[in-house]
Design a protein around this motif. Sequence first.
Motif, mmCIF file in Angstrom:
data_model
loop_
_atom_site.group_PDB
_atom_site.id
_atom_site.type_symbol
_atom_site.label_atom_id
_atom_site.label_comp_id
_atom_site.label_asym_id
_atom_site.label_seq_id
_atom_site.Cartn_x
_atom_site.Cartn_y
_atom_site.Cartn_z
ATOM 1 N N TYR A 146 0.954 -1.217 -0.100
ATOM 2 C CA TYR A 146 0.003 0.158 -0.062
ATOM 3 C C TYR A 146 0.824 1.513 0.021
ATOM 4 N N ALA A 147 1.956 1.179 0.658
ATOM 5 C CA ALA A 147 2.855 2.312 0.597
ATOM 6 C C ALA A 147 3.356 2.660 -0.555
ATOM 7 N N LYS A 148 3.774 1.585 -1.374
ATOM 8 C CA LYS A 148 4.397 1.685 -2.617
ATOM 9 C C LYS A 148 3.332 2.413 -3.610
ATOM 10 N N THR A 149 2.188 2.142 -3.582
ATOM 11 C CA THR A 149 1.114 2.848 -4.565
ATOM 12 C C THR A 149 0.863 4.044 -4.205
ATOM 13 N N GLY A 150 1.316 4.696 -2.774
ATOM 14 C CA GLY A 150 0.815 6.041 -2.596
ATOM 15 C C GLY A 150 -0.340 6.187 -1.859
ATOM 16 N N GLY A 151 -0.827 5.100 -1.206
ATOM 17 C CA GLY A 151 -2.105 5.299 -0.677
ATOM 18 C C GLY A 151 -2.057 5.758 0.951
ATOM 19 N N SER B 198 11.658 -4.467 15.891
ATOM 20 C CA SER B 198 11.338 -5.750 15.048
ATOM 21 C C SER B 198 9.825 -5.666 14.867
ATOM 22 N N ILE B 199 9.046 -4.930 15.696
ATOM 23 C CA ILE B 199 7.781 -4.651 15.434
ATOM 24 C C ILE B 199 7.348 -3.577 14.543
ATOM 25 N N ASN B 200 8.237 -2.582 14.652
ATOM 26 C CA ASN B 200 8.121 -1.457 13.812
ATOM 27 C C ASN B 200 8.547 -1.560 12.325
ATOM 28 N N GLU B 201 9.583 -2.563 12.245
ATOM 29 C CA GLU B 201 10.068 -2.587 10.900
ATOM 30 C C GLU B 201 9.190 -2.730 9.762
ATOM 31 N N SER B 202 8.102 -3.379 9.897
ATOM 32 C CA SER B 202 7.021 -3.457 8.717
ATOM 33 C C SER B 202 6.205 -2.250 8.231
ATOM 34 N N SER B 203 6.404 -1.215 9.202
ATOM 35 C CA SER B 203 5.592 0.103 9.009
ATOM 36 C C SER B 203 6.549 1.017 8.318
ATOM 37 N N VAL B 204 7.902 0.403 8.093
ATOM 38 C CA VAL B 204 8.748 1.575 7.266
ATOM 39 C C VAL B 204 8.827 1.052 5.692
ATOM 40 N N PHE B 205 8.845 1.971 4.804
ATOM 41 C CA PHE B 205 9.112 1.546 3.471
ATOM 42 C C PHE B 205 10.053 2.716 2.658
ATOM 43 N N GLU B 206 11.153 2.025 2.134
ATOM 44 C CA GLU B 206 12.020 2.948 1.634
ATOM 45 C C GLU B 206 12.395 4.234 2.269
ATOM 46 N N GLY B 207 12.555 3.780 3.729
ATOM 47 C CA GLY B 207 13.181 4.691 4.479
ATOM 48 C C GLY B 207 12.323 5.621 5.245
ATOM 49 N N LYS B 208 11.101 5.574 4.794
ATOM 50 C CA LYS B 208 9.728 6.425 5.287
ATOM 51 C C LYS B 208 8.957 5.736 6.222
ATOM 52 N N GLN B 209 8.352 6.490 7.163
ATOM 53 C CA GLN B 209 7.326 5.818 8.259
ATOM 54 C C GLN B 209 5.888 5.929 7.697
ATOM 55 N N TYR B 210 5.406 4.904 6.985
ATOM 56 C CA TYR B 210 4.229 4.957 6.255
ATOM 57 C C TYR B 210 2.876 4.367 7.225
ATOM 58 N N ALA B 211 3.306 3.970 8.700
ATOM 59 C CA ALA B 211 2.052 3.426 9.364
ATOM 60 C C ALA B 211 2.853 3.421 10.609
ATOM 61 N N ALA B 212 2.087 2.974 11.740
ATOM 62 C CA ALA B 212 2.493 2.927 12.910
ATOM 63 C C ALA B 212 2.234 1.595 13.572
ATOM 64 N N PRO B 213 3.259 1.052 14.114
ATOM 65 C CA PRO B 213 2.885 -0.525 14.822
ATOM 66 C C PRO B 213 1.924 -0.356 15.694
ATOM 67 N N TRP B 214 0.972 -1.428 15.689
ATOM 68 C CA TRP B 214 0.063 -1.471 16.680
ATOM 69 C C TRP B 214 0.235 -2.610 17.768
ATOM 70 N N PHE B 215 0.191 -3.683 17.089
ATOM 71 C CA PHE B 215 0.575 -4.925 17.995
ATOM 72 C C PHE B 215 0.931 -6.076 16.812
ATOM 73 N N VAL B 216 1.537 -7.204 17.825
ATOM 74 C CA VAL B 216 1.675 -8.307 16.980
ATOM 75 C C VAL B 216 1.582 -9.634 17.826
ATOM 76 N N VAL B 217 1.309 -10.822 17.156
ATOM 77 C CA VAL B 217 1.240 -12.091 18.044
ATOM 78 C C VAL B 217 2.245 -12.948 17.550
ATOM 79 N N ASN B 218 2.627 -14.181 18.052
ATOM 80 C CA ASN B 218 3.679 -15.068 17.372
ATOM 81 C C ASN B 218 3.571 -16.470 18.026
ATOM 82 N N ARG B 219 4.071 -17.333 17.355
ATOM 83 C CA ARG B 219 3.812 -18.950 17.806
ATOM 84 C C ARG B 219 4.553 -19.062 19.111
#
Length: 425
Positions: free
Chosen positions: A108-113, A131-152
């Motif tokens: 979604y970040a790539k498309t400009g949304g 490790s949680i915030n990593e997915s919110s960053v695209f091409e060096g910019k913060q395009y979302a905010a980390p909310w929560f995660v779960v794991n096995r």
Amino acid sequence: MKRKLIAAIGIAGMMASVAACGGDSDGEGKKAGADGWAGETLTVWVMDGSSPDDWQAELAKEFEAKTKAKVKFEIQTWNGIQQKLTTALSEENPPDVFEIGNTQTPAYAKTGGLADLSDLKSGIGQDWTESINESSVFEGKQYAAPWFVVNRVVVYNKKVWADAGIKDTPKTRDEFYNDLKTIGEKTDAEPIYLPGQNWYHFVGLVIGEGGELVKKDGDKYVSNLSDPKVAAAMETYKKFQSLSKAPKDKDEATPQQGEVFAKGDVGAFIGMGWEAATAIKANPKIEKDIGYFTIPGETADKPEGVFLGGSNLAVAAGSKKQELAKEFLKIALSDKFEGKLAKANGVTPNKESLLGNLKGNAAAEAGSPAVAFGGTTPLIPEWAAVENEPNPLKAYMTAVLNGKTPAEAAKQVEDDINKRLSQQQ
């Protein structure tokens, strides 16, 4: 939490139409005046089960007190959300704030949304878990905010382990394997139920080895399954799977592993905490025998790598209320509301300092130590197509378990993976 977080749904082909429809000339809409944002209403999309009603109500009350604006929560379902969100983001009045699967965020970040939230990160996110915030960053910019995660975690049957004479839970990978072998030797139970295609656990093992599933080849991404670190992860998986009677060509949902475990003749399985509830529903008597522990890593001081599935909160680039949306995020992501959500849903919050809110939730407590060592599937838009069925990672795993070397199995599927990675986004 009984629901499944679908954090890595394939969205290839759905994203090309997303266009950031601008609002005001400054892209931020009406600024706060003497009466705040009185008369404004912020639209927030959250997924079914992500946040309790009372959490939403208390947040809405605090948001209104601070901004004089109202918030309207609209509950969405995971089924079909990609197409619905893609369409909404291309329209004139998209949701202002929305929940998004963490591995969906780059596409979604790539498309400009998505709006750039780098200023929010510098303001309230300086201690977000990396490790949680990593997915919110695209091409060096913060395009979302980390909310929560779960794991096995490892869900185990205390009675089976006691019958085998095992008194303590293992702290290393070797101890874990030896305990399972002991169960096989001293009881009639199946030591571990581990189907051949529990590929999210395999991804966790790859993360634990420091491996990557893709690599850059010039200006494109290609498969990296032939990497020795990936092979090492698969060999670990194979070693543990050899102690299981589970089918080598099925995943953990076929059948539901919680239902298999419910029969009481399985020592352990690797899964989400909510899967224990599946077992209890199938056999209420087993509840007293269920325990949890962190998946052990190679050494006692470092848990096994895990896949972090979860959600981020994003602001639509086309929202006319971006400043108001950021005010909402400041409250929603505050220690107060992150802590309340963690306590209510048993999810890992976005800061290590808030892990105390998981106290008393055995599954969540078992999962939290591994979060700092966790990760996700490749955070590139091109990855989404790889997960579409038939998933080539599953084919790779089954091939190894049926006797192929990791190198031979990788060779069988890499052309398919590369083809998927080259699809236009």
